[in-house]
Write an enzyme that holds these catalytic residues in place. Structure first.
Site, PDB file in Angstrom:
ATOM      1  N   GLY A 140       2.689   2.391   5.364  1.00 18.79           N
ATOM      2  CA  GLY A 140       3.849   1.527   5.627  1.00 18.79           C
ATOM      3  C   GLY A 140       4.585   1.985   6.883  1.00 18.79           C
ATOM      4  O   GLY A 140       4.961   1.174   7.734  1.00 18.79           O
ATOM      5  N   GLU A 152       3.597   9.895  -5.645  1.00 17.13           N
ATOM      6  CA  GLU A 152       2.888   8.833  -6.358  1.00 17.13           C
ATOM      7  C   GLU A 152       1.438   9.282  -6.574  1.00 17.13           C
ATOM      8  O   GLU A 152       0.693   9.476  -5.616  1.00 17.13           O
ATOM      9  CB  GLU A 152       2.913   7.548  -5.527  1.00 17.13           C
ATOM     10  N   GLY A 162       0.835  -1.197   0.000  1.00 11.50           N
ATOM     11  CA  GLY A 162       0.000   0.000   0.000  1.00 11.50           C
ATOM     12  C   GLY A 162       0.865   1.239   0.000  1.00 11.50           C
ATOM     13  O   GLY A 162       1.993   1.227  -0.495  1.00 11.50           O
ATOM     14  N   SER A 163       0.335   2.296   0.586  1.00  9.17           N
ATOM     15  CA  SER A 163       1.037   3.579   0.539  1.00  9.17           C
ATOM     16  C   SER A 163       2.227   3.605   1.495  1.00  9.17           C
ATOM     17  O   SER A 163       2.233   2.914   2.512  1.00  9.17           O
ATOM     18  CB  SER A 163       0.065   4.701   0.915  1.00  9.17           C
ATOM     19  N   GLU A 199       5.653  -3.530   0.576  1.00 13.26           N
ATOM     20  CA  GLU A 199       5.679  -3.229  -0.866  1.00 13.26           C
ATOM     21  C   GLU A 199       4.969  -1.896  -0.996  1.00 13.26           C
ATOM     22  O   GLU A 199       3.741  -1.843  -0.876  1.00 13.26           O
ATOM     23  CB  GLU A 199       4.895  -4.335  -1.586  1.00 13.26           C
ATOM     24  N   CYS A 210       1.714   0.062  -8.612  1.00  9.87           N
ATOM     25  CA  CYS A 210       2.835   0.653  -7.872  1.00  9.87           C
ATOM     26  C   CYS A 210       4.070   0.804  -8.758  1.00  9.87           C
ATOM     27  O   CYS A 210       4.868   1.696  -8.555  1.00  9.87           O
ATOM     28  CB  CYS A 210       3.139  -0.153  -6.625  1.00  9.87           C
ATOM     29  N   GLU A 217       2.981   6.010   3.360  1.00  8.33           N
ATOM     30  CA  GLU A 217       2.469   6.616   4.602  1.00  8.33           C
ATOM     31  C   GLU A 217       2.004   5.534   5.594  1.00  8.33           C
ATOM     32  O   GLU A 217       2.413   5.517   6.746  1.00  8.33           O
ATOM     33  CB  GLU A 217       1.232   7.401   4.204  1.00  8.33           C
TER      34      GLU A 217
HETATM   35  P1  NDP Z   1      -3.471   2.545   1.986  1.00  4.79           P
HETATM   36  O1  NDP Z   1      -2.011   2.399   2.131  1.00  4.79           O
HETATM   37  O2  NDP Z   1      -4.227   3.359   2.979  1.00  4.79           O
HETATM   38  O3  NDP Z   1      -4.201   1.110   1.958  1.00  4.79           O
HETATM   39  C1  NDP Z   1      -3.583  -0.124   1.788  1.00  4.79           C
HETATM   40  C2  NDP Z   1      -4.063  -1.106   2.854  1.00  4.79           C
HETATM   41  O4  NDP Z   1      -3.652  -0.668   4.142  1.00  4.79           O
HETATM   42  C3  NDP Z   1      -5.579  -1.227   2.930  1.00  4.79           C
HETATM   43  O5  NDP Z   1      -5.937  -2.558   3.246  1.00  4.79           O
HETATM   44  C4  NDP Z   1      -5.892  -0.305   4.093  1.00  4.79           C
HETATM   45  O6  NDP Z   1      -7.114  -0.562   4.716  1.00  4.79           O
HETATM   46  C5  NDP Z   1      -4.755  -0.600   5.027  1.00  4.79           C
HETATM   47  N1  NDP Z   1      -4.538   0.404   6.054  1.00  4.79           N
HETATM   48  C6  NDP Z   1      -4.880   1.721   6.034  1.00  4.79           C
HETATM   49  N2  NDP Z   1      -4.523   2.315   7.204  1.00  4.79           N
HETATM   50  C7  NDP Z   1      -3.966   1.358   7.978  1.00  4.79           C
HETATM   51  C8  NDP Z   1      -3.419   1.352   9.294  1.00  4.79           C
HETATM   52  N3  NDP Z   1      -3.381   2.438  10.043  1.00  4.79           N
HETATM   53  N4  NDP Z   1      -2.931   0.189   9.773  1.00  4.79           N
HETATM   54  C9  NDP Z   1      -2.967  -0.933   9.028  1.00  4.79           C
HETATM   55  N5  NDP Z   1      -3.483  -0.983   7.786  1.00  4.79           N
HETATM   56  C10 NDP Z   1      -3.974   0.148   7.257  1.00  4.79           C
HETATM   57  O7  NDP Z   1      -3.760   3.087   0.543  1.00  4.79           O
HETATM   58  P2  NDP Z   1      -5.014   3.943   0.062  1.00  4.79           P
HETATM   59  O8  NDP Z   1      -6.055   2.985  -0.296  1.00  4.79           O
HETATM   60  O9  NDP Z   1      -5.381   5.000   1.051  1.00  4.79           O
HETATM   61  O10 NDP Z   1      -4.431   4.651  -1.232  1.00  4.79           O
HETATM   62  C11 NDP Z   1      -3.746   5.893  -1.087  1.00  4.79           C
HETATM   63  C12 NDP Z   1      -2.494   5.906  -1.916  1.00  4.79           C
HETATM   64  O11 NDP Z   1      -1.632   4.843  -1.540  1.00  4.79           O
HETATM   65  C13 NDP Z   1      -2.705   5.668  -3.398  1.00  4.79           C
HETATM   66  O12 NDP Z   1      -3.095   6.805  -4.065  1.00  4.79           O
HETATM   67  C14 NDP Z   1      -1.340   5.200  -3.810  1.00  4.79           C
HETATM   68  O13 NDP Z   1      -0.492   6.306  -3.976  1.00  4.79           O
HETATM   69  C15 NDP Z   1      -0.880   4.379  -2.641  1.00  4.79           C
HETATM   70  N6  NDP Z   1      -1.120   2.945  -2.846  1.00  4.79           N
HETATM   71  C16 NDP Z   1      -0.095   2.183  -3.257  1.00  4.79           C
HETATM   72  C17 NDP Z   1      -0.306   0.854  -3.523  1.00  4.79           C
HETATM   73  C18 NDP Z   1       0.812  -0.013  -3.974  1.00  4.79           C
HETATM   74  O14 NDP Z   1       0.562  -1.044  -4.593  1.00  4.79           O
HETATM   75  N7  NDP Z   1       2.047   0.321  -3.660  1.00  4.79           N
HETATM   76  C19 NDP Z   1      -1.612   0.225  -3.418  1.00  4.79           C
HETATM   77  C20 NDP Z   1      -2.644   1.104  -2.918  1.00  4.79           C
HETATM   78  C21 NDP Z   1      -2.381   2.412  -2.673  1.00  4.79           C
HETATM   79  P3  NDP Z   1      -8.486   0.050   4.159  1.00  4.79           P
HETATM   80  O15 NDP Z   1      -8.274   0.455   2.758  1.00  4.79           O
HETATM   81  O16 NDP Z   1      -9.362  -1.105   4.275  1.00  4.79           O
HETATM   82  O17 NDP Z   1      -8.855   1.166   5.057  1.00  4.79           O
END
Ligand code: NDP
Length: 518
Positions: A272, A420, A267-268, A289, A323, A270
């Site tokens: 991470g 990103e 995920g993001s 990742e 990503c 942030e």
């Molecule tokens: P997030 O990083 O918020 O989401 C990814 C996962 O993390 C989701 O399952 C989310 O849960 C979970 N998550 C969110 N907050 C927490 C926390 N505090 N503790 C543990 N897990 C958490 O990505 P977003 O969906 O907000 O997307 C925002 C930006 O992130 C995108 O615009 C992109 O730039 C980047 N991103 C990058 C990805 C990649 O493959 N590298 C994939 C997705 C996003 P939930 O969504 O259920 O709240």
């Protein structure tokens, strides 16, 4: 009849939670997907389907119409705790820790077979929940998920240690064994929901770990359907637990849980960072990742008939929500106009629409929030001096559609070049010298280091650039190519560890050294 024709030949309306949207009525899905949508969704904990302890549910949407397509349980810390207990039991006492590697491999293979047998349904659910075109979901996401499970099924019987030559061979015999890390928490995003699941779940199963999985709140459906296939495959209770819910509650509970041995996150950057902090409590292992801002470097000798479609695909595939997307183009001045015009022309011909519409090549972005975020970046770029050479607008007034966009006159200090965007937006820049060090410096001017590509017919330039770009995956005359056997992960702030390939197994094993006195 091929798979896509077979899927389209069916005529079942999508069950409606909210019938305000008439445009949505034109889309049809297969009976199995329709019936899955209608059924009540629950969490998979310890081999049973249960509601969230709080009783709460939340809506899940079709990003192509904005319509609610299902409701799923809102799991939180209490449900994660139950799931962790089940996973711990299955790991320590249950059959999973005792079955042979060959039996583990057989079960993983069976899961792959079941995914394949249900590929049409999974593809339709993925399209409805994520928005991507049906052809991509069917031929890429689902097919690659099947591959991943098969690839890892093979590894289950090949996880070995080493015999070590130590300096007192007559006195000691030493060797290593590799053991499963234990209970793993896996938190995945929405951009490729089933594939992200496969990339995480398959190696964890192959190595003998047990799992608590949290899909993204936007895309829980294929994970829940996968849970049914887990049961059908005969994977014992508690080995895979699936809790739908939100990041700050369910996700945070995984990251901080003292009985989870390892957390794997995509995920993001942030989030991470939040996960790293939360994992510090019990010093659980962490693999990440994260984001990317991958450079695409086009030299003047590149074959433009390959580079133009390749670069276009590298940024606009999955609506730019990848990503490793090639989002920063550096093209030599001699070919800059040619490649930008070529990309713009192709971008203009990309058929953008609902993923279930025939011939659609690019779907919506995942949510209104993401749509606003991407449009916000385009506006920010424009006001900082960038030129919107192509696209730059939303499409239609239903669903989250954005036109493929190319920004020129971008500078390294702009947010659109550094951050990103995770949408269909390419920032194009030129270079006018042949100093590879200087070109690489521009490409490496990023906090990220996930991927990159080099486009040239000169082998020497290609090899030299591969060495100079600081990123976990480099393509030469290709940008995005995914295979279960290729390890992927990030340099710099793009993450920790490598997923997939043999190296991906290391994330889920601990090495134990054994020394025997002879
Ligand atoms: P997030 O990083 O918020 O989401 C990814 C996962 O993390 C989701 O399952 C989310 O849960 C979970 N998550 C969110 N907050 C927490 C926390 N505090 N503790 C543990 N897990 C958490 O990505 P977003 O969906 O907000 O997307 C925002 C930006 O992130 C995108 O615009 C992109 O730039 C980047 N991103 C990058 C990805 C990649 O493959 N590298 C994939 C997705 C996003 P939930 O969504 O259920 O709240």
């Amino acid at each position: 009849m091929d798979a896509l024709e077979r899927i389209r030949a069916r005529r079942f309306p999508i069950p409606m939670e909210n019938s305000m949207n008439t445009h949505a009525d034109q889309f049809r899905i297969g009976e199995k997907a329709a019936s899955f949508l209608r059924q009540e969704k629950k969490l998979l904990i310890d081999g049973k389907w249960v509601p969230a302890q709080s009783g709460k549910i939340f809506d899940t949407y079709d990003p192509g119409t904005g319509r609610i397509i299902a409701q799923v349980p809102e799991g939180d810390a209490a449900d994660i705790d139950d799931a962790v207990k089940a996973a711990r039991r299955a790991f320590e006492e249950g059959p999973w820790s005792r079955i042979t590697p060959s039996e583990r491999g057989r079960l993983i293979w069976k899961l792959a077979d079941l995914l394949e047998q249900n590929a049409d349904e999974l593809a339709e659910l993925e399209v409805l929940n994520n928005g991507k075109p049906l052809a991509n979901a069917r031929n890429s996401d689902v097919a690659l998920s099947v591959d991943m499970f098969r690839y890892m099924a093979g590894w289950a019987t090949k996880i070995t240690g080493e015999t070590i030559s130590i300096s007192a061979p007559d006195k000691y015999h030493a060797f290593t064994v590799r053991e499963p890390v234990g209970v793993v928490g896996q938190i995945i995003p929405w951009n490729a929901p089933l594939l992200m699941l496969a990339w995480k779940v398959a190696p964890a199963l192959a190595t003998g770990c047990t799992i608590v999985l949290k899909p993204a709140e936007q895309t829980p459906l294929t994970a829940l359907r996968f849970g049914e296939l887990v049961q059908e495959a005969g994977i014992p209770a508690g080995v895979i637990n699936i809790v739908t819910g939100f990041g700050p509650t369910a996700g945070a509970a995984i990251a901080s849980h003292p009985q989870i041995d390892k957390v794997a996150f995509t995920g993001s950057s942030e989030v991470g960072r939040i996960i790293v902090k939360a994992a510090a409590g019990n010093l659980k292992k962490v693999s990440l990742e994260l984001g990317g801002k991958s450079p695409v470097i086009v030299f003047p000798d590149a074959d433009m008939s390959v580079a133009i479609p390749g670069v276009t695909q590298g940024i606009f595939a999955n609506s730019g929500q990848v990503c490793t997307a090639g989002s920063r183009l550096f093209a030599h001045k001699k070919v800059f106009d040619q490649i930008v015009d070529g990309i713009g022309q192709r971008a203009g011909n990309i058929r953008v629409g609902h993923g279930l519409s025939e011939g659609v090549q690019m779907g919506p972005v995942i949510s209104p929030v993401q749509c606003d975020r991407v449009m916000g970046y385009i506006e920010q770029g424009r006001s900082a001096g960038a030129t919107v050479a192509f696209g730059g607008t939303r499409i239609g007034n239903e669903g989250n559609f954005i036109a493929p966009t190319v920004l020129t006159d971008t500078r390294p200090d702009m947010a659109v070049v550094q951050e990103e965007i995770f949408g269909p937006v390419l920032c194009a820049m030129s270079f006018d010298d042949d100093d590879l060090e200087q070109i690489a410096r521009q490409a490496n001017d990023s906090i990220f280091g996930l991927a990159g590509s080099v486009w040239t017919r000169d082998l020497s330039v290609a090899h030299k650039m591969v060495r100079r770009i600081r990123a976990g995956r480099i393509g030469v005359n290709v940008h995005g190519s995914v295979d279960a056997a290729i390890p992927t992960g990030g340099f710099k702030q793009s993450g920790w560890g490598r997923e997939r390939g043999q190296e991906g197994l290391n994330l889920y094993t601990e090495t134990k050294s054994v020394i025997m006195s002879l």
